[in-house]
Design a protein around this motif. Structure first.
Motif, PDB file in Angstrom:
ATOM      1  N   VAL A 286     -38.198 -12.950  83.415  1.00 44.17           N
ATOM      2  CA  VAL A 286     -37.035 -12.465  82.710  1.00 44.17           C
ATOM      3  C   VAL A 286     -36.847 -10.948  82.530  1.00 44.17           C
ATOM      4  CG1 VAL A 286     -35.719 -12.696  80.292  1.00 44.17           C
ATOM      5  CG2 VAL A 286     -37.500 -14.572  81.176  1.00 44.17           C
ATOM      6  N   GLY A 287     -35.362 -10.889  82.802  1.00 42.38           N
ATOM      7  CA  GLY A 287     -35.044  -9.352  82.708  1.00 42.38           C
ATOM      8  C   GLY A 287     -34.151  -9.206  81.564  1.00 42.38           C
ATOM      9  N   VAL A 288     -34.371  -8.329  80.673  1.00 40.91           N
ATOM     10  CA  VAL A 288     -33.275  -8.176  79.364  1.00 40.91           C
ATOM     11  C   VAL A 288     -33.367  -6.618  79.230  1.00 40.91           C
ATOM     12  CG1 VAL A 288     -34.100 -10.408  78.207  1.00 40.91           C
ATOM     13  CG2 VAL A 288     -35.473  -8.377  77.665  1.00 40.91           C
ATOM     14  N   SER A 289     -31.954  -6.331  78.743  1.00 40.77           N
ATOM     15  CA  SER A 289     -31.679  -4.961  78.022  1.00 40.77           C
ATOM     16  C   SER A 289     -31.876  -5.381  76.427  1.00 40.77           C
ATOM     17  CB  SER A 289     -30.362  -4.509  78.513  1.00 40.77           C
ATOM     18  OG  SER A 289     -29.579  -5.361  78.139  1.00 40.77           O
ATOM     19  N   TYR A 290     -32.479  -4.360  75.831  1.00 36.39           N
ATOM     20  CA  TYR A 290     -32.557  -4.413  74.380  1.00 36.39           C
ATOM     21  C   TYR A 290     -32.722  -3.221  73.710  1.00 36.39           C
ATOM     22  CZ  TYR A 290     -37.699  -3.567  74.550  1.00 36.39           C
ATOM     23  OH  TYR A 290     -38.757  -2.813  74.550  1.00 36.39           O
ATOM     24  N   GLN A 291     -32.361  -3.316  72.288  1.00 39.09           N
ATOM     25  CA  GLN A 291     -32.875  -2.069  71.361  1.00 39.09           C
ATOM     26  C   GLN A 291     -33.624  -2.781  70.381  1.00 39.09           C
ATOM     27  OE1 GLN A 291     -29.158  -0.398  70.002  1.00 39.09           O
ATOM     28  NE2 GLN A 291     -29.646   1.315  71.665  1.00 39.09           N
ATOM     29  N   LEU A 292     -34.563  -1.998  69.985  1.00 37.12           N
ATOM     30  CA  LEU A 292     -35.490  -2.481  68.949  1.00 37.12           C
ATOM     31  C   LEU A 292     -35.398  -1.420  67.706  1.00 37.12           C
ATOM     32  CD1 LEU A 292     -37.994  -3.720  67.490  1.00 37.12           C
ATOM     33  CD2 LEU A 292     -39.698  -2.451  69.066  1.00 37.12           C
ATOM     34  N   LYS A 293     -34.967  -1.760  66.699  1.00 34.29           N
ATOM     35  CA  LYS A 293     -34.754  -1.028  65.702  1.00 34.29           C
ATOM     36  C   LYS A 293     -35.706  -1.380  64.289  1.00 34.29           C
ATOM     37  CE  LYS A 293     -30.249   0.680  66.446  1.00 34.29           C
ATOM     38  NZ  LYS A 293     -28.769   0.663  66.013  1.00 34.29           N
TER      39      LYS A 293
ATOM     40  N   GLU B 240     -34.242   3.093  62.566  1.00 37.92           N
ATOM     41  CA  GLU B 240     -35.036   4.058  63.541  1.00 37.92           C
ATOM     42  C   GLU B 240     -35.118   3.362  64.659  1.00 37.92           C
ATOM     43  OE1 GLU B 240     -39.010   6.366  64.913  1.00 37.92           O
ATOM     44  OE2 GLU B 240     -38.650   5.715  62.485  1.00 37.92           O
ATOM     45  N   LEU B 241     -34.436   3.812  65.717  1.00 36.50           N
ATOM     46  CA  LEU B 241     -34.472   3.117  67.211  1.00 36.50           C
ATOM     47  C   LEU B 241     -35.970   3.606  67.686  1.00 36.50           C
ATOM     48  CD1 LEU B 241     -33.490   1.750  69.730  1.00 36.50           C
ATOM     49  CD2 LEU B 241     -32.932   4.051  70.711  1.00 36.50           C
ATOM     50  N   ALA B 242     -36.789   2.287  67.808  1.00 34.38           N
ATOM     51  CA  ALA B 242     -38.213   2.504  67.985  1.00 34.38           C
ATOM     52  C   ALA B 242     -38.471   2.150  69.733  1.00 34.38           C
ATOM     53  CB  ALA B 242     -39.107   1.170  67.381  1.00 34.38           C
ATOM     54  N   ASP B 243     -37.773   1.432  70.242  1.00 38.49           N
ATOM     55  CA  ASP B 243     -37.684   1.067  71.805  1.00 38.49           C
ATOM     56  C   ASP B 243     -36.505   0.767  72.208  1.00 38.49           C
ATOM     57  OD1 ASP B 243     -39.233   1.179  74.037  1.00 38.49           O
ATOM     58  OD2 ASP B 243     -40.126  -0.798  73.641  1.00 38.49           O
ATOM     59  N   GLU B 244     -36.265   0.995  73.613  1.00 42.00           N
ATOM     60  CA  GLU B 244     -35.287   0.380  74.224  1.00 42.00           C
ATOM     61  C   GLU B 244     -35.489   0.005  75.732  1.00 42.00           C
ATOM     62  OE1 GLU B 244     -31.500   2.324  74.386  1.00 42.00           O
ATOM     63  OE2 GLU B 244     -32.500   4.222  74.352  1.00 42.00           O
ATOM     64  N   ALA B 245     -34.846  -0.943  76.338  1.00 38.07           N
ATOM     65  CA  ALA B 245     -34.687  -1.316  77.629  1.00 38.07           C
ATOM     66  C   ALA B 245     -33.351  -1.216  78.090  1.00 38.07           C
ATOM     67  CB  ALA B 245     -35.391  -2.249  78.037  1.00 38.07           C
ATOM     68  N   THR B 246     -32.788  -0.706  79.192  1.00 39.19           N
ATOM     69  CA  THR B 246     -31.421  -0.506  79.576  1.00 39.19           C
ATOM     70  C   THR B 246     -31.093  -1.586  80.807  1.00 39.19           C
ATOM     71  OG1 THR B 246     -32.049   1.135  81.125  1.00 39.19           O
ATOM     72  CG2 THR B 246     -31.372   2.053  79.131  1.00 39.19           C
ATOM     73  N   ASN B 247     -30.042  -1.571  81.009  1.00 43.99           N
ATOM     74  CA  ASN B 247     -29.550  -2.503  82.298  1.00 43.99           C
ATOM     75  C   ASN B 247     -29.981  -1.771  83.542  1.00 43.99           C
ATOM     76  OD1 ASN B 247     -27.949  -3.864  80.440  1.00 43.99           O
ATOM     77  ND2 ASN B 247     -25.925  -2.928  80.978  1.00 43.99           N
ATOM     78  N   GLU B 248     -30.264  -0.604  83.764  1.00 40.35           N
ATOM     79  CA  GLU B 248     -30.779   0.291  84.837  1.00 40.35           C
ATOM     80  C   GLU B 248     -32.238  -0.086  84.922  1.00 40.35           C
ATOM     81  OE1 GLU B 248     -27.146   1.368  83.765  1.00 40.35           O
ATOM     82  OE2 GLU B 248     -28.877   1.995  82.454  1.00 40.35           O
ATOM     83  N   GLN B 249     -32.949   0.086  83.836  1.00 40.52           N
ATOM     84  CA  GLN B 249     -34.141  -0.270  83.583  1.00 40.52           C
ATOM     85  C   GLN B 249     -34.710  -1.111  82.524  1.00 40.52           C
ATOM     86  OE1 GLN B 249     -36.312   3.815  83.162  1.00 40.52           O
ATOM     87  NE2 GLN B 249     -36.694   3.507  85.375  1.00 40.52           N
ATOM     88  N   PRO B 250     -34.416  -2.421  82.854  1.00 42.26           N
ATOM     89  CA  PRO B 250     -34.650  -3.513  81.908  1.00 42.26           C
ATOM     90  C   PRO B 250     -36.107  -3.877  81.686  1.00 42.26           C
ATOM     91  CG  PRO B 250     -34.172  -4.488  84.067  1.00 42.26           C
ATOM     92  CD  PRO B 250     -34.013  -3.069  84.195  1.00 42.26           C
ATOM     93  N   LEU B 251     -36.419  -4.454  80.819  1.00 41.83           N
ATOM     94  CA  LEU B 251     -37.727  -5.028  80.510  1.00 41.83           C
ATOM     95  C   LEU B 251     -37.848  -6.332  81.316  1.00 41.83           C
ATOM     96  CD1 LEU B 251     -40.581  -5.331  79.042  1.00 41.83           C
ATOM     97  CD2 LEU B 251     -39.403  -6.798  77.252  1.00 41.83           C
ATOM     98  N   LEU B 252     -38.941  -6.508  82.233  1.00 48.67           N
ATOM     99  CA  LEU B 252     -39.287  -7.606  83.223  1.00 48.67           C
ATOM    100  C   LEU B 252     -40.424  -8.029  82.671  1.00 48.67           C
ATOM    101  CD1 LEU B 252     -38.263  -6.464  86.550  1.00 48.67           C
ATOM    102  CD2 LEU B 252     -37.087  -7.874  85.147  1.00 48.67           C
TER     103      LEU B 252
END
Length: 168
Positions: free
Chosen positions: A12-19, A24-36
């Protein structure tokens, strides 16, 4: 379940924000660098996986995990005083024992764990071995970008191969 939906052993590849609960933004993955990750094999929090099960490419998600569903409650037993001498030696950087530093360490069985320097005394160092997000509710929002079946090599190695994954 649809074969185009997220199921166990899907890559699975996802973009996300973890707040965090304070926003506070603790982590994120972008469309360009998704979490796989490989779904359902323990690479992510089990309740994170559960929330994504059945979603398809293009679906968005938004959910909050309690501290217990995330990295657990903050445990005062995980704050310990260690002998300062274990941090001394010719190969140890001078600024290693700086309050706030995260240090890679091992328990008595040789398992890796990270500890945060809380306090440096004359003879001891107070370390916190709680996960940095222990005690926090975790709010995720994001989008499913890709889904495919994991290969046998990926399943046996326990990680994603190829673009965005481990290159062997």
């Amino acid at each position: 379940m649809s074969e185009n939906a997220i199921n166990p052993n899907s890559v699975v590849g996802v973009s996300y924000q973890l707040k965090l609960s304070n926003g506070e933004l603790a982590d994120e993955a972008t469309n360009e660098q998704p979490l796989l990750f490989i779904h359902g094999i323990g690479q992510t929090l089990s309740d994170f996986d559960s929330q994504l099960t059945g979603l398809t490419i293009g679906d968005t998600f938004e959910f909050t995990l309690t501290a217990a569903q995330g990295y657990g409650e903050h445990n005062p037993n995980y704050i310990v005083d260690l002998e300062k001498q274990i941090f001394e030696g010719p190969d140890v950087p001078e600024d290693l024992l700086t309050v706030g530093n995260m240090l890679p360490m091992q328990d008595q069985e040789g398992n890796p764990l990270d500890g945060k320097v809380l306090e440096v005394g004359d003879d001891t160092v107070k370390m916190d071995f709680n996960h940095p997000l222990a005690g926090e509710a975790l709010s995720f929002s994001g989008k499913v970008l890709s889904i495919r079946e994991a290969t046998q090599d990926e399943l046996s190695h326990g990680h994603v191969h190829g673009e965005g994954g481990v290159q062997h």
